[in-house]
Design a protein around this motif. Structure first.
Motif, short mmCIF file in Angstrom:
data_model
loop_
_atom_site.label_atom_id
_atom_site.label_comp_id
_atom_site.label_asym_id
_atom_site.label_seq_id
_atom_site.Cartn_x
_atom_site.Cartn_y
_atom_site.Cartn_z
N SER A 97 46.00 56.47 14.33
CA SER A 97 47.13 56.95 13.62
C SER A 97 48.07 56.16 13.91
O SER A 97 48.23 55.41 14.90
N SER A 98 49.15 56.09 12.75
CA SER A 98 50.18 55.15 12.93
C SER A 98 51.50 56.09 12.81
O SER A 98 51.69 57.22 12.31
N ARG A 99 52.68 55.40 13.13
CA ARG A 99 53.84 55.89 12.99
C ARG A 99 54.27 56.45 11.51
O ARG A 99 54.82 57.37 11.09
N GLY A 100 53.81 55.40 10.61
CA GLY A 100 54.12 55.59 9.20
C GLY A 100 53.43 56.90 8.57
O GLY A 100 53.78 57.61 7.80
N ARG A 101 52.22 57.06 9.00
CA ARG A 101 51.34 58.24 8.62
C ARG A 101 52.04 59.67 9.10
O ARG A 101 52.36 60.43 8.44
N HIS A 102 52.34 59.41 10.52
CA HIS A 102 52.99 60.58 10.83
C HIS A 102 54.50 60.80 10.32
O HIS A 102 54.85 62.16 10.03
N PHE A 103 55.04 59.87 9.87
CA PHE A 103 56.44 60.00 9.31
C PHE A 103 56.12 60.59 7.93
O PHE A 103 56.89 61.57 7.34
N ALA A 104 55.00 60.35 7.06
CA ALA A 104 55.08 60.70 5.85
C ALA A 104 54.75 62.17 5.88
O ALA A 104 55.04 63.09 4.91
N HIS A 105 53.56 62.61 6.96
CA HIS A 105 53.31 63.89 7.09
C HIS A 105 54.61 64.76 7.47
O HIS A 105 54.77 65.92 6.90
N GLY A 106 55.32 64.33 8.14
CA GLY A 106 56.73 64.79 8.61
C GLY A 106 57.55 65.19 7.39
O GLY A 106 58.13 66.40 7.33
N LEU A 107 57.61 64.43 6.46
CA LEU A 107 58.34 64.37 5.41
C LEU A 107 57.81 65.79 4.56
O LEU A 107 58.65 66.45 3.93
N VAL A 108 56.58 65.35 4.18
CA VAL A 108 56.02 66.66 3.27
C VAL A 108 56.38 67.71 3.98
O VAL A 108 56.67 68.85 3.26
N PHE A 109 55.88 68.14 5.17
CA PHE A 109 55.79 69.47 5.92
C PHE A 109 57.31 70.00 6.08
O PHE A 109 57.57 70.96 5.86
N GLY A 110 58.23 68.89 6.27
CA GLY A 110 59.60 69.30 6.46
C GLY A 110 60.13 69.54 5.05
O GLY A 110 60.95 70.59 5.14
N ALA A 111 59.93 69.05 3.99
CA ALA A 111 60.41 69.46 2.62
C ALA A 111 59.91 70.63 2.42
O ALA A 111 60.51 71.51 1.64
N LEU A 112 58.63 70.88 2.84
CA LEU A 112 58.02 72.27 2.24
C LEU A 112 58.77 73.44 3.32
O LEU A 112 59.07 74.46 2.53
N GLY A 126 61.73 66.76 9.45
CA GLY A 126 60.36 66.37 9.84
C GLY A 126 60.03 64.94 9.88
O GLY A 126 59.01 64.65 10.91
N GLY A 127 60.50 64.19 9.32
CA GLY A 127 60.37 62.48 9.35
C GLY A 127 60.82 62.17 10.69
O GLY A 127 59.97 61.45 11.44
N ILE A 128 61.90 62.61 11.45
CA ILE A 128 62.11 62.02 12.63
C ILE A 128 61.03 62.68 13.59
O ILE A 128 60.97 62.00 14.46
N ILE A 129 60.85 64.06 13.25
CA ILE A 129 59.79 64.54 14.38
C ILE A 129 58.49 63.89 14.10
O ILE A 129 57.89 63.57 15.21
N GLY A 130 58.02 63.38 13.07
CA GLY A 130 56.88 62.75 12.69
C GLY A 130 56.89 61.34 13.18
O GLY A 130 55.72 60.79 14.07
#
Length: 176
Positions: free
Chosen positions: A101-116, A153-157
């Motif tokens: 897993s990468s930090r970029g993938r975690h950041f993207a998931h954090g963005l999506v779930f945070g926005a939701l 979410g991005g910061i957490i990701g």
């Protein structure tokens, strides 16, 4: 002003879809029993990827670097404990690929779930009855909630640790 019935229906639908998405992954794969649902398609394995497999009735795991995977053979590039470098796919009982897993993938998931989450909070806030003169200001939550949630979410990701895991490869017969 949004009608409470519509807002309630939308918030329940969003909550249901987030629950399904969040629970879809399940528990992390174990060393021996990995659910078939999370199997990787053979076509997504790049040459040079680290793989491990069990050949024949032997329970010994063989770890190597993939050169080529075809419907009838598996060719290894480098391997420390291999008897040979070419195996028939029919003799392989278990095949897994090492994925990270990468930090970029975690950041993207954090963005999506945070926005939701920000959107759901805005919907729930607007679903509440309002008895003051500033009720229309609550609509600003739809503009501020998702970006603020995405930021958090991005910061957490990004702060989540990266790691590697073994993912099973779907059998060639099931893919064709």
């Amino acid at each position: 002003m949004l009608r409470p019935a519509i807002v309630g229906t939308v918030s329940v639908a969003l909550f249901g879809s987030m629950t399904v998405v969040a629970c879809r992954g399940g528990a992390p794969p174990m060393e021996t029993g990995i659910p078939v649902v999370r199997a990787v398609a053979p076509s997504t394995i790049a040459p040079g990827a680290t793989i491990r497999f069990v050949a024949g009735t032997d329970s010994r795991l063989i770890v190597g670097h993939l050169r080529n995977l075809t419907p009838d053979s598996l060719i290894i590039d480098r391997c420390t404990n291999c008897d040979r470098l070419r195996y028939g796919t029919r003799e392989i009982s278990r095949l897994e690929v090492l994925r990270g897993s990468s930090r970029g993938r975690h950041f993207a998931h954090g963005l999506v779930f945070g926005a939701l989450a920000g959107l759901i909070i805005a919907v729930l806030d607007n679903a509440q009855p309002c008895h003051t003169d500033v009720c229309d200001l609550r609509l600003l939550a739809f503009f501020a909630g998702p970006p603020f949630g995405a930021l958090i979410g991005g910061i957490i990701g990004v702060s989540l640790p990266t790691g590697e895991r073994w993912e099973p490869v779907a059998s060639q017969r099931a893919v064709q």
